[in-house]
Write an enzyme that holds these catalytic residues in place. Structure first.
Site, short mmCIF file in Angstrom:
data_model
loop_
_atom_site.label_atom_id
_atom_site.label_comp_id
_atom_site.label_asym_id
_atom_site.label_seq_id
_atom_site.Cartn_x
_atom_site.Cartn_y
_atom_site.Cartn_z
N ALA A 161 0.86 -1.18 0.00
CA ALA A 161 0.00 0.00 0.00
C ALA A 161 0.90 1.24 0.00
O ALA A 161 2.06 1.16 0.43
CB ALA A 161 -0.90 -0.02 1.22
N GLY B 194 0.63 -5.00 0.90
CA GLY B 194 -0.59 -5.08 0.09
C GLY B 194 -0.35 -5.73 -1.27
O GLY B 194 -1.29 -6.29 -1.86
N GLU C 110 4.87 -5.00 7.09
CA GLU C 110 4.14 -3.93 7.80
C GLU C 110 4.67 -3.71 9.22
O GLU C 110 4.64 -2.59 9.73
CB GLU C 110 2.64 -4.26 7.87
CG GLU C 110 1.92 -4.21 6.53
CD GLU C 110 1.92 -5.52 5.77
OE1 GLU C 110 2.70 -6.43 6.14
OE2 GLU C 110 1.16 -5.64 4.80
N GLU D 178 -0.58 -9.29 -0.64
CA GLU D 178 -1.99 -9.58 -0.32
C GLU D 178 -2.85 -9.58 -1.59
O GLU D 178 -3.75 -10.40 -1.74
CB GLU D 178 -2.49 -8.55 0.70
CG GLU D 178 -1.80 -8.73 2.05
CD GLU D 178 -2.10 -7.61 3.03
OE1 GLU D 178 -1.78 -6.44 2.71
OE2 GLU D 178 -2.64 -7.89 4.10
N1 CO8 Z 1 4.57 3.24 -0.76
C1 CO8 Z 1 4.94 4.41 -1.33
N2 CO8 Z 1 6.07 4.55 -2.03
C2 CO8 Z 1 6.85 3.47 -2.17
C3 CO8 Z 1 6.54 2.23 -1.62
C4 CO8 Z 1 5.32 2.12 -0.89
N3 CO8 Z 1 4.90 0.97 -0.36
N4 CO8 Z 1 7.52 1.35 -1.94
C5 CO8 Z 1 8.43 2.02 -2.65
N5 CO8 Z 1 8.03 3.31 -2.81
C6 CO8 Z 1 8.72 4.38 -3.51
C7 CO8 Z 1 9.91 4.88 -2.74
O1 CO8 Z 1 9.52 5.83 -1.77
C8 CO8 Z 1 10.74 5.49 -3.84
O2 CO8 Z 1 10.21 6.73 -4.17
P1 CO8 Z 1 11.17 8.04 -4.32
O3 CO8 Z 1 12.03 7.72 -5.52
O4 CO8 Z 1 10.23 9.16 -4.56
O5 CO8 Z 1 11.96 8.12 -3.08
C9 CO8 Z 1 10.50 4.55 -5.02
O6 CO8 Z 1 9.28 3.87 -4.72
C10 CO8 Z 1 11.58 3.51 -5.20
O7 CO8 Z 1 11.74 2.84 -3.96
P2 CO8 Z 1 13.17 2.64 -3.28
O8 CO8 Z 1 14.09 3.77 -3.60
O9 CO8 Z 1 12.95 2.34 -1.83
O10 CO8 Z 1 13.67 1.32 -4.05
P3 CO8 Z 1 14.70 0.21 -3.53
O11 CO8 Z 1 14.99 -0.65 -4.70
O12 CO8 Z 1 15.82 0.83 -2.79
O13 CO8 Z 1 13.84 -0.66 -2.44
C11 CO8 Z 1 11.90 -1.82 -1.62
C12 CO8 Z 1 12.73 -1.40 -2.84
C13 CO8 Z 1 12.71 -2.80 -0.75
C14 CO8 Z 1 10.64 -2.50 -2.12
C15 CO8 Z 1 11.56 -0.57 -0.77
O14 CO8 Z 1 11.01 0.43 -1.63
C16 CO8 Z 1 10.56 -0.82 0.33
O15 CO8 Z 1 10.91 -1.37 1.36
N6 CO8 Z 1 9.30 -0.38 0.11
C17 CO8 Z 1 8.26 -0.45 1.13
C18 CO8 Z 1 7.74 -1.88 1.27
C19 CO8 Z 1 6.69 -1.92 2.37
O16 CO8 Z 1 6.94 -1.64 3.53
N7 CO8 Z 1 5.48 -2.33 1.99
C20 CO8 Z 1 4.35 -2.44 2.88
C21 CO8 Z 1 3.53 -1.18 2.86
S1 CO8 Z 1 2.24 -1.19 4.08
C22 CO8 Z 1 1.05 -2.17 3.37
O17 CO8 Z 1 1.15 -2.65 2.28
C23 CO8 Z 1 -0.18 -2.38 4.19
C24 CO8 Z 1 -1.29 -2.98 3.34
C25 CO8 Z 1 -2.60 -3.00 4.06
C26 CO8 Z 1 -3.39 -1.73 3.92
C27 CO8 Z 1 -4.82 -1.98 4.21
C28 CO8 Z 1 -5.51 -0.79 4.86
C29 CO8 Z 1 -6.89 -1.17 5.41
#
Ligand code: CO8
Length: 257
Positions: free
Chosen positions: A65, A108, A131, A111
């Protein structure tokens, strides 16, 4: 509705949906949710679609998400709007749905893949429920579906630590049906979807319904349900065609009726 965060392409009886927010690694924001659910709902109602494939990019199926969108939300912003409640729709589709996963399927994203009927993944796929590292928990069914798919021990470990599972482990654990070289994933997913889409639709929908009920029904009820639906398929044209084709030693021409 014009889509900005997904791409759709119809290939025969298969609808291919590509998540398309590359700069955010296909993070699922509200706009993408609305667009994806709109496309899925229309495909589910479209007689010309027999199977749906959802995919992302080589780098990410979806990295979860959208954290930036959620970051400053309050409890009532989330609860009052039943934030992401509309995702339940994906699991209640009636047409077969395949997730074709390369790269990250996190939070997500994992999921969403698990809401599909099965997952085909490439050798680059990485699955995780990270998460906990954000101080929250899975919110789109992950605690439930991951546990049913891979068992409590692995689900607890993954959700407690946020560690990623690679493709080989995901196949061993039963999270994905097959691992395919990255360059071939989409072709193989479309080929599989095409095979499915050209099977008898009434039977496919009934099989899907029966298998999905294993999560909700005791065995004796499930077996009874299956038998009733099996009987009902004898009211369809495709049953007559399928059995006639076998007896006449030819390929069936299903009309999906
Ligand atoms: N949300 C928003 N932006 C994201 C996300 C995300 N989940 N993942 C990556 N991005 C963005 C980064 O911020 C970055 O943007 P910018 O260039 O503007 O800084 C761009 O994508 C590229 O990402 P990275 O530079 O981090 O790329 P890397 O190759 O270094 O890393 C990863 C890749 C490991 C995937 C890393 O981006 C990461 O850890 N992302 C987050 C993963 C995460 O924690 N996901 C879980 C999110 S919470 C969730 O999904 C809950 C779902 C349930 C919701 C239901 C509500 C009722």
């Amino acid at each position: 509705m014009t889509y900005e965060t997904i791409l759709t392409e119809q290939k025969g009886r298969v609808l291919l949906i590509t998540l398309n927010r590359p700069k955010a690694l296909n993070a699922l924001n509200t706009q993408l949710s609305h667009e994806l659910i709109d496309a899925l709902t229309k495909a589910d109602d479209d007689d010309g679609v027999g199977c749906i494939v959802i995919t992302g990019s080589q780098k990410a199926f979806a990295a979860g998400a959208d954290i930036k969108e959620m970051q400053n939300q309050s409890y009532m912003d989330m609860h009052g709007t039943d934030f992401f409640g509309q995702w339940d729709k994906v699991a209640t589709l009636r047409k077969p749905t395949i997730a074709a996963v390369s790269g990250y399927a996190l939070g997500g994203g994992c999921e969403l893949a698990m809401m599909c009927d099965f997952i085909l993944c490439s050798d680059s796929a990485r699955f995780g429920q990270p998460e906990i590292k954000l101080g929250v928990m899975p919110g789109m069914g992950g605690s439930q579906r991951l546990t049913r798919l891979i068992g409590q021990a692995k689900a607890m470990e993954m959700c407690f630590t946020g560690r990623m599972m690679d493709a080989e482990e995901a196949e061993r654990a039963g999270l994905v049906s097959r691992v395919i070289p990255a360059d071939d994933l989409l072709d193989e997913a479309l080929k599989t979807a095409d095979t499915i889409a050209n099977m008898a639709l009434p039977a496919l929908m009934s099989i899907r319904d029966a298998i999905r009920r294993t999560q909700e029904m005791p065995l004796t009820e499930g077996v009874r349900f299956e038998r009733r639906v099996f009987h009902a398929l004898f009211a369809t044209d495709d049953q007559k065609e399928g059995m006639a084709a076998f007896v006449e030693k030819r390929e069936p021409q299903f009309t999906h009726k």
